[in-house]
Design an enzyme around this catalytic site. Structure first.
Site, PDB file in Angstrom:
ATOM      1  N   CYS A 120     -18.067  28.082 -18.554  1.00 12.25           N
ATOM      2  CA  CYS A 120     -18.903  26.971 -19.016  1.00 12.25           C
ATOM      3  C   CYS A 120     -18.842  26.823 -20.531  1.00 12.25           C
ATOM      4  CB  CYS A 120     -20.334  27.150 -18.524  1.00 12.25           C
ATOM      5  SG  CYS A 120     -20.456  27.028 -16.719  1.00 12.25           S
ATOM      6  N   GLU A 179     -23.832  23.613 -15.625  1.00 15.01           N
ATOM      7  CA  GLU A 179     -23.251  23.057 -16.842  1.00 15.01           C
ATOM      8  C   GLU A 179     -22.037  22.189 -16.537  1.00 15.01           C
ATOM      9  OE1 GLU A 179     -23.992  26.266 -16.137  1.00 15.01           O
ATOM     10  OE2 GLU A 179     -24.031  27.462 -17.963  1.00 15.01           O
ATOM     11  N   CYS A 221     -21.678  31.035 -19.107  1.00 16.04           N
ATOM     12  CA  CYS A 221     -20.631  32.027 -18.893  1.00 16.04           C
ATOM     13  C   CYS A 221     -19.375  31.579 -19.655  1.00 16.04           C
ATOM     14  CB  CYS A 221     -20.328  32.153 -17.400  1.00 16.04           C
ATOM     15  SG  CYS A 221     -19.566  30.669 -16.683  1.00 16.04           S
ATOM     16  N   HIS A 223     -21.044  25.140 -11.316  1.00 10.94           N
ATOM     17  CA  HIS A 223     -22.161  25.610 -12.146  1.00 10.94           C
ATOM     18  C   HIS A 223     -22.909  24.396 -12.684  1.00 10.94           C
ATOM     19  CE1 HIS A 223     -20.482  29.848 -13.281  1.00 10.94           C
ATOM     20  NE2 HIS A 223     -20.237  29.549 -12.018  1.00 10.94           N
TER      21      HIS A 223
END
Length: 158
Positions: A87, A56, A84, A54
């Site tokens: 993260c 992040e 999410c 991801h």
């Protein structure tokens, strides 16, 4: 002069557009530390064939490498979509001071929408949350990406 949240979100949106060009879900992130952007990244799950790639997570990894350690106290992560649970957990674990996000995520948002991991006093660290910065632009980028994907016109993504 230190960039403000909107300027940082514009950088994150540039990263999100780069993700879209790579065929990835258009989410971008930047990390600010000491007034400087020290990391920027975008989703790379498809390209890397990695479920945790991801925006992040990749930006946090770059920031940790830049600073020479995993503790990212004093930093701000700016991301185009609400993080999410994975993260948000990484933000707490890395001791990030603040997260700024654009669009809310009603299906997986863990910074106040569905869950609130960043502000849970039971955890060992709390991350200040600033939601909705350029949220309309961030949300529109995601909506247009998925609309094109549903209609099979993803080749037209700019």
């Amino acid at each position: 002069m230190q960039p403000d949240d909107e300027q940082l979100m514009l950088l994150a949106l540039e990263e999100a557009k780069a993700a879209m060009e790579d065929g990835e879900v258009p989410i971008g992130a930047v990390v600010l530390f000491g007034g400087d952007v020290i990391a920027r990244s975008h989703n790379a799950r498809e390209r890397l064939r990695n479920p945790v790639a991801h925006a992040e997570i990749l930006a946090l990894e770059m920031a940790a490498h830049h600073l020479g350690g995993w503790r990212l106290g004093g930093s701000t992560l700016v991301v185009t979509l609400e993080p999410c649970a994975m993260c948000a957990g990484a933000l707490v674990s890395a001791r990030v001071d603040r997260v700024v996000f654009g669009a809310v995520d009603p299906k997986a948002g863990a910074c106040g929408t569905l869950y609130n991991l960043c502000s849970d006093p039971r955890l060992n660290h709390e991350v200040a949350v600033t939601p909705g910065v350029l949220g309309g632009a961030c949300g529109e980028l995601l909506r247009s990406f998925f609309a094109r994907r549903r209609t099979g016109t993803e080749d037209e993504i700019a």
